[in-house]
Structure formats: C-alpha cells, structure tokens
Design a protein around this motif. Structure first.
Motif, PDB file in Angstrom:
ATOM      1  N   LYS A  62     -28.894  38.740 124.494  1.00  0.00           N
ATOM      2  CA  LYS A  62     -29.132  37.949 125.704  1.00  0.00           C
ATOM      3  C   LYS A  62     -29.540  36.536 125.320  1.00  0.00           C
ATOM      4  O   LYS A  62     -30.412  36.346 124.468  1.00  0.00           O
ATOM      5  CB  LYS A  62     -30.235  38.594 126.529  1.00  0.00           C
ATOM      6  N   THR A  63     -28.919  35.573 125.949  1.00  0.00           N
ATOM      7  CA  THR A  63     -29.303  34.198 125.649  1.00  0.00           C
ATOM      8  C   THR A  63     -30.411  33.764 126.592  1.00  0.00           C
ATOM      9  O   THR A  63     -30.454  34.187 127.747  1.00  0.00           O
ATOM     10  CB  THR A  63     -28.102  33.254 125.822  1.00  0.00           C
ATOM     11  N   ARG A  64     -31.257  32.933 126.073  1.00  0.00           N
ATOM     12  CA  ARG A  64     -32.401  32.527 126.881  1.00  0.00           C
ATOM     13  C   ARG A  64     -32.069  31.370 127.817  1.00  0.00           C
ATOM     14  O   ARG A  64     -32.702  31.168 128.820  1.00  0.00           O
ATOM     15  CB  ARG A  64     -33.575  32.140 125.962  1.00  0.00           C
ATOM     16  N   TYR A  65     -31.077  30.612 127.455  1.00  0.00           N
ATOM     17  CA  TYR A  65     -30.733  29.466 128.302  1.00  0.00           C
ATOM     18  C   TYR A  65     -29.471  29.786 129.089  1.00  0.00           C
ATOM     19  O   TYR A  65     -28.703  30.675 128.744  1.00  0.00           O
ATOM     20  CB  TYR A  65     -30.496  28.231 127.440  1.00  0.00           C
ATOM     21  N   LYS A  66     -29.280  29.057 130.134  1.00  0.00           N
ATOM     22  CA  LYS A  66     -28.043  29.223 130.881  1.00  0.00           C
ATOM     23  C   LYS A  66     -27.058  28.154 130.431  1.00  0.00           C
ATOM     24  O   LYS A  66     -27.424  26.992 130.292  1.00  0.00           O
ATOM     25  CB  LYS A  66     -28.333  29.078 132.375  1.00  0.00           C
TER      26      LYS A  66
END
Lengths: 308, 115, 495, 495
Positions: free
Chosen positions: A59-63
């Motif tokens: 999962k990436t923390r930023y969009k």
C-alpha cells in the motif's frame, strides 16, 4: 489495482485488443508483433518476474495525484494535437504523399520483396532496425548484469528436481506435441517475412516462447542441457554481430553501410540476401534475449527457494 | 451445391455462435469457479470449433485457406482444452474447492467470484 | 575509408559492444573498451578535420537517399559534441580499469563494459543522425544501458534510483516519440532537414504545436531541466563512480544538443520564440534551476549527490544561454556544455578515486583527506573552482560568455543573478573544501594513500584540460562560434 | 646572467611558483624548505630591482601573452605604479619570510609547508597584479590572490578560523564576482577593450555607462575594503600574524587599492572621473569609511583588531586619493601604498612579536611591556608615527600630497576628514607604545616565566621595516619620482 497478477493479465488483454485494432487498420505486421510481443512474451516474462516478488502491491502512503495530473495533461495534449490532424484515410494527407509513395511504388523494383513493410524495415530503414535489435540486446545485457547468478547456485540447481509442473502429465504430453510445431512455426515466420507478415522479431519471440514452455514443463536443468545459458549469452551478441557484420561487408564491398546492393552482382539479389541475413540476425538476438531473460528470472526463483 | 454448402455452413456458424453465447452467459452466471471454467471452455471448443467448421465450408475448395483453418481448429482444440485443464488444476492446487452443493460454504463461492 | 567516417563513428562501439560478450575475460574486455573508445575518438578527430575543410558531411545509410533512407549529417555542432563524448569516454574508461575492479564483483565487469559501450553508441548515434526516429532508437539504447549501469551500483538504493530514472526516462522517451509521430503525421517525413523544410507550411496547426510541446518536454526530462530533474541526483549518487563520471560529462550534454537541434534545425528559432513564450519559460526555469539546485547542493551530505545537484544547476546555465536567443547566447551554451563536461568529469573521477580508497562518498568521511590524497583532492578543488567560474579555469570562460550574452541582450538583472548564483557554487564547493582540508578525520584513514596511478592520470588530464581550455579557447569558442553561425545561418539569422 | 627584461618580468611570477614546487618537495626538511623560500625571495628582489633599474632608465618592458578569448590576452607591462607595488611586495616578502620563520617556529604552528606554499602563490599573483596590462589579466590574478590567501586565513583549522575564512572568501569573492566581473564585462562590452591606457578608455559618448560602472568597480574591488565591504579584513585576523602582515600591509589590501588607483587613472581617466556624477557619492563614502573605521578602531582592545580597522581607514585614504581625481591626490595615493605598507607591516610584526614572546593579544595587558621588549616597542612607536603621518616617518609625505590633492579640488569637507582622521590615528595608536614605556605595573604579576624579546628573526624583520619607515622620510625622492612617473604615464601632471 493492487493485485499485480490481474494487472499483468489486463495488460495482456490490452495488447491483444490493440493487436485487433491494428489488424483493423490493415497494419498486419504491427498487429502480429503486438500480439506476439505485447500479449505473448511480455506477459510471460512479467509473470516470471511476478514469481520473484509478492503478488500484491504494497500500500502506498501517498496518492498519486502528480501521476494523475501528468496522465490527464498528456491526454489533453494528445487530443489537442489531433484537432488539426488530417482525417484518417485522406488520400492527400502528407503521410501518403511524401515518402510513402516511393516505398509503395519502387520497392518491388528496387528490393523485390512483396511485403513492403519488410523492405522498409530491413532495407530502407534497416539502420533503425539494427538499432532496435541493439535495444533488445541492451535489455538482455541489463538483465544479465543485474540478475547475475553465482556459480554456487548453478551447482546447486543440478541437484534440484525442477519445475512445479513436473507432475502435470496432460500438459507435458500436449506440450511435447506442440513444441516442435511452435518452433517450426517460428522458422516459418522468420523466413516467410519477405512475403507475408512476419520477420525476425515475431519469429524470435515465438521461438523463445516454445523453449520457455519447454523449460516450464521439464525444468530448468533439463532445458539447460540443450540451451546452455552461457551459449545463449553468446547468441544474443551473435545476432547483432550478424546484422552489423552484413553492414560492414557491404562497406567492404564498396557500398555504404547496410547497402545490400553490393552483396551480389544483381542489386535485387543482393537486397534479398541482405534482408534474409539481417532478419536472421534479428531473430537470433530476439529469441536468445527472451530466453536469457526468462532463464535469469528462473535462476533467481531457484536461488530464493534455496535460501528458504 | 453451393446452396447446400451455404446452408450447412450457416448451420455450423449459427450453432457455434449459440455456444459462444451460452458460454459467455455461463461465465457470467455460474456460481463457482469450476462451473464457470466449464462454460468458458465451451466457448473455446464447441463455439470456436463449430464456427471454424462453418468457415471451412465457406472457404470454397481445397485452397490455402482450408488447411490453415484445419490447423487452427486442431490447435485450438488442443490448446484450449489443455489450458482449461491447467487452470482448473491450478485452482484446485491453490486450495479452491468446487462447490458440491449450493448450501456448502458460500464464502468460497464469493471468493472465487473475485478472481 | 574516410568517406565512411560518419558511420564508423557509431558502428565501431556498436559492434564492439556485442563483441565484448565473446571476449569474456574481464581484463581483456576492459582494455578492448579503451581501444574502441580511443578509435571512436580518432574517428571524431578525423571528422572534425573533414568538416572544417569540406563543410557538412552527409552519409546515406543503406545507400538510400535522404527522406527515404536514414541520413547521417555531420556539421560543426555534431562533430563538436562527438569529439567531446568520445574523448570523455576514453578518459573515463582508462580510470575505469581499477575503479570498477573494486566497486563491482568480477563476473559483472564484462556486462558493465558492454553497457558502457552501448551507452557510448547510443550517445554518438543521437549526435550523428539526421533522422528524428533514429534519434529515438539511439536514445533508447543509451537510456537502457544507463539504467543498467546505474543499477549496478554497490548500494542497494542504486536499484531504486535506477528504477526512478527508468520511469522518468521512459516518460521522456515516450513524449519524444509522440512528438516525432505527430510531426510525421503532418509532414510525412522523418528526416530533420526535410522536416525543417516542410514544417513551416503547417506550423500553425495545433498538431505541430503539440508535437513541439511533447518533444520539448521529453527532451527536458532527459536533460534534467528543473523541475524535471528529480531522477538525476539519486542516479548520479548511487551509480558506480565511473558511470557517474561518464554520465555527468556526456549524457545531459547530448540531451541539450537534442534541444538545440530541435529548436534551431527542426523548428527554427523563429517559430520557437514567436509561437510559444519559450524564451521566457527557459529563462525562468533556467534561473530557478540554478538557484534551487545550488541551494540543495549546499545541504547535501553525500559528495556525489552534492555535485549531482550542481549538475542540475549547471544545466540551468546552458538553458539560460539558449533562452537568450542570440548567437552569443548559443555560443555561451555550447562553450559551457564542453566546459561543464570537463569539470564534472574531473570532479567525479576524483571522487571515484577517493571512494576507491575509503569506500564511502559521505562528506564527513572525506574529512582530512587533503593530507592523505593531496593530488586527488586537489583535483576536486580545481574542478570545484572551475564550477565557481574562477579565472584561469574553463568555468570562467563559460561565465564570461554567458554574462556577455546577457548584457548584449540587455538582460542585466539576469546577469547579476547569474553572477550571484556563482556564490552559491562557492558555498557548496567551499563546504567540501573545508571538510577535506580543515577538518580532522572522522574515520580511520591512516592507511589511505593516493588514488592508483591509472586513475590519477586521467583525473589530472582532465584537471589540466580544465586549465588549458580556460587559457586557450580557440577550440571550444572557435567551434562554438562556427556552430552558432551555421545554426543561425539556416534561418537567415533572425533576432 | 644576461636575462632580457621581458624574461625577468615573467620570472617575477614564475620564480615564486617554482619555489612552491621546491617547498612542497622539501616538506620533510624544514630548514631546506625555508631556505628555498628565502632564496626565491632573494631572486625576486633581484629581479624586481633590476626591472626597476631598467624602467628608471626609460626602458619599456611589456609581454604580450597568447590571446585567450574575445580578443583578450594575458598581457603585462611595467608601469610606474605597478613598479611601486611590486617593489613593496617583493621586498616585504623577504622580510615577512624571515619574520615568519621566527614566528611560525616560536608558535609551533602546524601545516607550515602549506603556509609557505600559499604564501609564495600569493606573491606570484601579486606580481601578476602589479604588472597586468589590462583589466582582464588583473582580474585573473586578483582572484588567484584571493584563493591562495584563503588557506592562510583558515590556517589554524579551528571553527573560528573557518568562520573567518568564510567571511573572508565570501566577501572578497562575492564583490569581485558580482560587481567587479560584471563591471569588467560591461566595460568590455561598452568600449571593446580592457587595456590600461593613459587617459582612460571611456570616450565622451560612454559617460553614462562610466558613471554606472564606477561604483561597480569601487565596490567590486573588495580588497580595497571600502565600507560596507570591509568586514573581511577584521575577520581575517584569525590568521597567523605573518599572514595578517601580508594581508593587511602588503599583498592583499594593496592589491585592492592598487587596482582602484589603476582603474581610476588608466581605465576611467582622471579627466572623465571628475565629471562623473557618481564620483562625489563614492568620495564621501570613502571619507565616511576613514572616520568610521578610525572610530571603531578606538574601541577595539584586541591589538590586531585595532590594527585591522586602522588598515580599513588607511586604505580609504588611497581610495579617496584616487577618487579626488587630481594629480596630487593620485600621487599621494601611490606614495601611500608604499609608506603605509612599511608602517603597517611594522605594527603587525610588533603585534606578532608581542604575541610570541608574551602571549598577550589585548592592548590593556600591554602596560609596561616596553621595559621587557624595548626594541619591539620602539619599532611600534615608529610605525605608529608613520601611519599617523608625523615626521620623521614616510607617512608624512604621502599624507601631505593627499591633503594637497584635497585642497586642489576645493572640497573642504574631505580635507577636514583627513585632518580629523589623523587626530583619531594619534588617539588610537600612540597610547599603546606610550603606555608600554611609561606605565610600570601589569606585567610581572601574572607572569611566571621570564619575559624577553621575540625570536631573533622576528626582531630583524621588524627593525628592518621600522628602519624603512624612517628612510622613506629622509629619502623620499625615489618613491616620489616613481609616483611622478606614474602620473605622467597616466597622462596627468602635478601643477
């Protein structure tokens, strides 16, 4: 989408659909390449690399707003660019009036190959094709350099009982029947490129696919007995050298680089020979690079297993 | 003669299309993975096969097209059946159990629908 | 054979690269690579001589005439950069022999040299060709091999750096190919000079405009123009020292060349400055890049990253020169391309020499090295002075021309900003100097000695070149002036 | 040895550089190393003296170097003002070296090799400045001088030293790069030449440009330490005393005011200078600098800091002299270069001697020191008189001509400033030797060891320079003659 497997599948489907699209646009050669490379071997290689990593993306923390912005802008620019384009199929579009007519009209007399795509690819713009072959070679070098396998692992793998699919009797039997046919087909595509759609790129890919299928079913060590990694490494280089060598021979015979006219007394015969040879070079490099990439990924998988 | 060939060919084509359609409906509507793959392989084998046979009647004689179509039929029969087999086996191996009766473990059916 | 020089320039390394795989023995491949690169250098010298005596050379590949086949066209601008790239690669390869031995495991040496030669091929190919699509092909070759070289770095972060570059580079390449495609759509040709002839008829169309946009953005990504430079610092910091030196000296210069070709030879400066406010955009981005990157450089802890940021800043100067849009501005850019290659190659090779001994590129580990490796460190200092633009070094020549061009154009506030920016360079260079000379060592460096001779010699060749070309500018400025004349000549010298 | 004059001119710059090599090679043998330095300085004195002889006899010595770029060349020519500067620098190098031997050994300094090397480079570049025949050459050596003296300032390597070095380098480089370089490039752009010519290079039509350029030059020559760009001078006080002596009396600051004088007379030309609207402003800025620096000096208890501010003040005398734009003003300025050099170097030598012998740095601690160090304190007294401008010391003459110059222009304010400043000089300099001789207490109490004179080399050096101050009063004729010659060469005559 975080399921990478699905991503790979979708990209394969995308390639297949665009291949159909190219077919609809009467670009048979392009469609063929797209189907074999985009939908075929690249999906395969992506799956092989997926085996090395986790199936799900972290999962990436930023969009990815920036990425979205870039994509939207690019799309907008492209649409803006199409506004003033000549309509599709217009006879007086610059594309059809400047360079292309000569290819279509003169190619038969100058080169004598019915498939104009091949004559453009291998002769008029043969140097670009040499470059493309080199691109593939470069990619192969990259994979070879980065996924180096130590000698120890190589020895270990000899003891290894390979292939997850060893037990799949039905697959093995069917594949045994198919593989020779696939290889035959590859050769057909290779040498039929002058007349119909086909050529070194597609042929190389199909050939490699056959070998990869064999490796998947019968194990790396079995296939390595025939296709030694070290030998294939040499073949990746040999294809480029063959292509370039033809060019150099042309130079030595008094022409410019890749001027096949000088290969034989009759220019058209020279062109034939030249195209045959360079297509062979392309085929060799493409096939061996594809194989080496797959092998390297598989070596890695083996190594991982041993670590565990 | 032509007419007969045409009619026969059309019968094949239409039946082929029908099987393709049923295969597609099945793919969408069947409850679990294994029954779906059954439906999907119908599209590949019966559907495509019948259409190919229909096309053979259209090809008009023993030219270059006919053997090509035969070859395609052969390969597709061989390849798609094997592929279906492999997929089903892989699913089984990775722990997906067929739904024997609809009352059993609905959760698995759901999970398969995600595939 | 002399008529074949244009193609020999590219195919010598092109064919040598696969041949390396056959040679197999790492030492042998290393020496072979030097020889190949030296041969390429000799060829470019020959080309220079031919171009100066006989003017532009055209070479038809496959014997097909220009718009149908691919053409190589060598004019002063090409040959100037061909000379630069082949010279740099030769010098760097000499230093590579020992440096690589320590930084890479032995079984990867052959692949490294192969990638290096492929990269050289790509760069030379971009420079030599007159075909827009051929540019793309060779751009891909150089890019792919660059990714490999960067990823081979010892640090694991090299992989992410390489990946980052791969993503950005691919976007850049895609944009370029979209641009080429749209131009082909509107003109039906791929030959640059043919394009230049046929574009004016359609250059009011939106398609051509967006083609230009795509091409420019793609090239600017490749040349790491602020704010598209994000890939560069990591890539330079984690790549093997040799790769960093080579890339810093050549890769971005080739991208700048491409930009110049695009602006001057394909679209024509008139189109570029009238249709879009490119002058203003370039000026602002150039200045922003100079300041932002220089300030970032001041705060870096890794010396390779520090100089990588400095590279971004230096690219700002080159772009600024272009933005001026005058002959003198172009001369400033061209001179700076050459000079910057000299200084960065010297600095990065010297850093490589130090890394060879202390296995670290952290600034604090360089503390006190001035006593242990005086010659290597002196090279960093002289390279740094050159970056600042101190007289007697090449950097001064660049700065002189840039400021002169700015004054000539009446942009004196920009001139002041440019001069002020060199103070930022003073700050980051001086930070390095203080660490090296005036700080007691932080790690045990008792056994550290001077870099091996095989690295010192290339380093000092470059350092002396930094001084020599700072004193004798007949080659750099002379060729730049000729190139600028000819580029402006095409469109009759607007502006 | 029959050397041509041209050869000698070049040798003045090359000999110190050769000495650098010798010093570096002999870094393990201190005696040999210092012998090399002294030999080199003796040779330099021989060269400078014979050049003096040649030019005095009317010979013209000039060397035209190779053209570098933009038709600019490194070129040298001996003219009287440069002769003064080179004579002063050449002789005082020997003296300073002798002094440094005593000081550095007495103080157990580290990195002595680096010290002597940089010293020699600094002298070499001072020679280059003295003989430069165009602004371009001058600028090159000006920057080299800045850079070569930086390691001297930061010599100690402590945090304080590093900070001092940063300020030193920061101010000198930023002024020279932002203002001076911009001024030079603009001058070249406006006039097309950078040569030093009698009567200046700006024509009437360039009056406006010249008015803008004048402040650029005056501020750009940071070494002249006109306020507000004087901060580097006190900062550089962290350096060892021989360096301070060199920096503040001979090479660096004199290079600054020398450049100011040269630019005012040879680039602008006195006739043009008078009419420039910006001149008055700068003139009064110089005057303010004189007074303010003197006032600050009075408040400093640290001896070196007080001397530094005194230098700032005295330098502005010369700047003012140049800006007065009269024959007498320039004459006084030129003479003041020499007289102030001797006076100030004596004072610094004394300060250093006191530091070595008694470890005292603050003025308030020096009461009664005269009993223990009579020679040093006597020299200090003489030096002070020279700076103040009282007979029987050389400073009298230069101040006299400055006053005359001020009177010529009718600017009474300037005259008043000069007078007030002299009073201030008395107020901050004379109390030091007086208290040292006349007060009784304060020394023995906290001293456990025997307080005696500084090492012999120090004493020899400071006696020599103090003697020089006296000689300049009684035999000012040679100096006056050269200064006259300078006026004539620059196309002006004293009434």
């Amino acid at each position: 989408m975080s399921d990478l497997f699905a991503v790979v599948m979708l990209s394969g489907i995308y390639s297949l659909i665009s291949a159909s699209l190219f077919l609809d646009l009467d670009a048979v050669d392009v469609a063929f390449t797209e189907a074999s490379v985009g939908a075929g071997i690249s999906t395969l290689l992506m799956l092989a690399s997926l085996k090395l990593v986790s199936r799900y993306q972290k999962k990436t923390r930023y969009k990815p707003i920036l990425a979205f912005f870039v994509v939207v802008t690019t799309g907008a620019m492209l649409i803006y660019g199409t506004l003033d384009m000549p309509h599709f199929g217009t006879a007086d579009a610059p594309v059809h009036t400047h360079v292309a007519p000569r290819y279509l009209n003169e190619s038969m007399g100058e080169i004598g190959v019915p498939n104009v795509v091949t004559s453009v690819l291998a002769s008029y713009r043969g140097y670009d094709t040499l470059g493309e072959t080199l691109v593939i070679f470069t990619a192969g070098i990259g994979v070879m350099a980065l996924l180096m396998v130590s000698k120890q692992t190589k020895q270990e793998s000899k003891k290894l009982i390979p292939a997850d699919m060893q037990q799949q009797i039905i697959l093995r039997i069917v594949a045994k029947m198919m593989i020779p046919l696939i290889l035959m087909f590859a050769l057909y595509v290779q040498f039929h490129g002058d007349y119909g759609p086909g050529g070194g790129f597609q042929a190389g890919v199909i050939f490699a696919a056959g070998i990869i299928l064999y490796t998947m079913l019968f194990g790396l060590s079995t296939s390595q007995e025939v296709f030694k990694a070290t030998t294939i490494e040499l073949f990746t280089a040999a294809g480029v050298l063959l292509y370039g060598g033809v060019g150099v021979v042309c130079m030595l015979l008094g022409g410019n680089f890749l001027d096949y006219d000088f290969l034989k007394h009759d220019p058209v015969h020279g062109q034939h020979l030249g195209i045959l040879l360079v297509e062979l070079g392309v085929g060799i490099t493409v096939a061996s690079v594809m194989m080496i990439i797959f092998f390297k990924f598989t070596w890695r998988t083996v190594k991982h297993k041993y670590k565990k | 003669m032509e007419l007969v060939l045409d009619i026969i060919s059309w019968i094949f084509l239409v039946t082929g299309c029908f099987f393709c359609l049923t295969g597609a409906v099945g793919l969408l509507r069947f409850p679990d993975f294994f029954s779906r793959i059954h439906a999907a392989s119908i599209t590949d084998t019966l559907g495509a096969g019948l259409i190919l046979i229909g096309l053979m009647f259209q090809s008009g004689g023993w030219g270059l097209v006919m053997p090509k179509l035969v070859l395609i039929l052969l390969f597709s029969l061989l390849a798609s059946t094997t592929a279906s087999h492999a997929i089903a086996k892989a699913a089984l191996k990775s722990g997906l159990k067929p739904e024997v009766s609809s009352a059993d473990e609905p959760s698995e059916g759901e999970s398969s629908s995600k595939l | 054979m002399t008529t074949h020089l244009p193609i020999l320039q590219v195919i010598i390394p092109l064919l040598a690269a696969p041949f390396c795989i056959f040679l197999r023995i790492p030492r042998l491949v290393g020496i072979f690579a030097i020889l190949v690169s030296a041969a390429a250098f000799l060829v470019s010298c020959g080309l220079l001589q031919q171009v100066i005596t006989a003017g532009t050379i055209s070479y038809k590949l496959g014997g097909w005439p220009a718009p149908w086949g691919i053409e190589y066209r060598i004019d002063i601008l090409n040959v100037y950069l061909l000379l630069l790239v082949s010279a740099m690669s030769t010098i760097v390869l000499v230093a590579a022999q020992t440096s690589i031995k320590k930084e890479l495991p032995e079984d990867r040496h052959v692949f490294f040299y192969t990638s290096f030669l492929l990269c050289l091929t790509g760069l030379l190919g971009i420079l030599a060709t007159a075909d827009a699509f051929n540019v793309f092909v060779f751009l891909e070759i150089s890019a792919l091999s660059t990714y490999t070289m960067i990823a081979l770095g010892t640090d694991r972060r090299a992989l992410t750096a390489s990946y980052q570059y791969l993503i950005m580079g691919t976007i850049g390449a895609t944009f370029i190919i979209i641009g080429v495609g749209l131009m082909y759509m509107m003109t039906g040709t791929l030959n640059m000079y043919d394009l230049a002839e046929r574009l004016p008829e359609v250059n009011t169309s939106r398609t051509v405009l967006s083609a230009f946009g795509f091409f420019i953005v793609g090239v600017c990504l490749k040349l790491a123009l602020f704010p598209l430079h994000l890939w560069l610092p990591n890539a330079y910091a984690f790549a093997p020292s040799i790769a960093t030196a080579f890339l810093a000296a050549t890769a971005t210069k080739v991208a700048v060349y491409l930009l110049i070709r695009l602006v001057f030879s394909i679209f024509g400066i008139e189109f570029v400055v009238t249709v879009l406010p490119m002058q203003e955009i370039f000026m602002v981005l150039g200045l922003a890049g100079i300041f932002a990157a220089s300030v970032s450089a001041i705060y870096q802890l890794n010396i390779k990253r520090l100089f990588a940021y400095s590279s971004v800043a230096q690219i700002g100067y080159m772009i600024l020169g272009l933005a001026i849009g005058t002959k003198l501005g172009l001369v400033a850019t061209l001179v700076h391309m050459f000079n910057h290659a000299l200084m960065k190659a010297a600095v990065f090779l010297a850093i490589g020499g130090a890394v060879y001994r202390i296995h670290s590129a952290q600034l604090i580990h360089f503390a006190g090295l001035g006593r242990k490796m005086p010659l290597t460190m002196a090279a960093i200092v002289i390279g740094g002075l050159s970056l600042i633009g101190v007289p007697l070094t090449v950097g001064f020549v660049s700065k002189w021309y840039l400021v002169l061009a700015l004054l000539e154009n009446g942009w004196w506030p920009v001139a002041i900003l440019v001069l002020m920016s060199s103070l930022l360079a003073v700050m980051y260079v001086w930070r390095t100097v203080e660490w090296i000379y005036f700080t007691p060592p932080r790690i045990n460096i008792d056994d550290v000695t001077e870099a091996p001779l095989s690295q010192l010699i290339p380093i000092w060749i470059l350092v002396l070149a930094n001084i020599y070309f700072g004193l004798n500018t007949s080659l750099t400025v002379g060729l730049s002036k000729m190139a600028a004349e000819s580029l402006y000549g095409i469109f009759g010298g607007v502006l | 040895m029959a050397l041509s004059a041209e050869m000698m001119l070049i040798l003045t710059m090359v000999v110190p550089l050769i000495a650098v090599g010798g010093i570096a090679a002999a870094h393990k043998y201190p005696n040999l190393r210092e012998a090399v330095t002294i030999t080199a300085s003796l040779i330099l004195i021989y060269l400078v003296s014979s050049l003096y002889g040649i030019t005095k006899a009317g010979g013209v010595v000039s060397v035209q170097g190779a053209e570098l770029f933009s038709d600019l060349a490194l070129s040298f020519r001996i003219e009287p003002l440069g002769m003064i500067f080179s004579l002063v620098a050449g002789y005082l190098w020997l003296v300073t070296t002798i002094y440094a031997i005593g000081y550095m050994r007495g103080h157990h300094e580290k990195n002595q090799t680096r010290f002597y090397c940089c010293f020699a480079i600094a002298i070499s570049s001072a020679m280059g400045i003295a003989y430069a025949d165009n602004l371009f050459t001058l600028f090159i050596f000006y920057e080299v001088l800045t850079l070569s003296t930086y390691p001297l300032v930061t010599h100690a390597g402590t945090k304080e030293a590093k900070n001092g070095g940063r300020v030193y380098l920061g101010i000198l480089l930023s002024t020279s790069v932002i203002f001076l370089l911009l001024g030079i490039i603009s001058t070249w752009y406006v006039t097309g030449t950078l040569d030093f010519r009698a009567g200046g290079i700006f024509g009437e039509e360039h009056r406006k440009a010249a008015a803008i350029l004048l402040p650029l030059f005056i501020f750009g020559i940071g070494k002249a330490a006109i306020m507000p760009f004087h901060r580097w001078l006190p900062s550089a006080m962290v350096a060892p005393t021989p360096v301070s002596a060199l920096l503040h009396a001979v090479a660096v600051v004199k290079a600054g005011v020398f450049t100011v004088l040269k630019v005012c007379t040879y680039t602008f030309g006195i006739d043009l200078l008078v009419s420039l609207p910006t001149r008055d402003f700068l003139l009064y800025l110089g005057c303010a600098s004189i007074i303010l620096a003197s006032l600050v000096a009075m408040r400093k208890d640290n001896l070196k800091a007080r001397l530094a501010y005194s230098t700032v003040s005295q330098l502005s005398y010369i700047t003012v002299g140049a800006l007065l734009a009269t024959g007498s003003g320039a004459l006084g300025g030129a003479m003041h270069i020499a007289t102030h050099a001797f006076g100030k170097i004596t004072l610094f030598f004394c300060a250093g001697a006191i530091m070595v012998a008694s470890h005292k740095t603050e003025i308030s601690q020096m009461k009664g020191l005269g009993k223990h160090m009579p020679i040093t304190m006597t020299a200090f007294f003489i030096g002070s008189l020279s700076i103040i401008g009282l007979p029987p010391c050389g400073g009298t003459w230069s101040k006299w001509y400055l006053m005359v110059g001020a009177a010529d222009t009718g600017k009474w304010l300037v005259m008043a400033v000069l007078m007030v400043s002299s009073l201030l000089n008395i107020a901050y300099l004379l109390p030091i030797p007086l208290k040292a001789f006349l007060s009784e207490d304060g020394v023995e109490k906290d001293r456990s060891f025997q307080l005696k004179e500084a090492p012999l080399p120090c004493l020899i050096a400071l006696c020599f320079t103090a003697f020089g101050c006296l000689v300049l009063f009684f035999y000012p004729q040679p100096l006056y003659e050269i200064a006259r010659a300078f006026l004539e060469a620059s196309g002006n005559y004293v009434r």
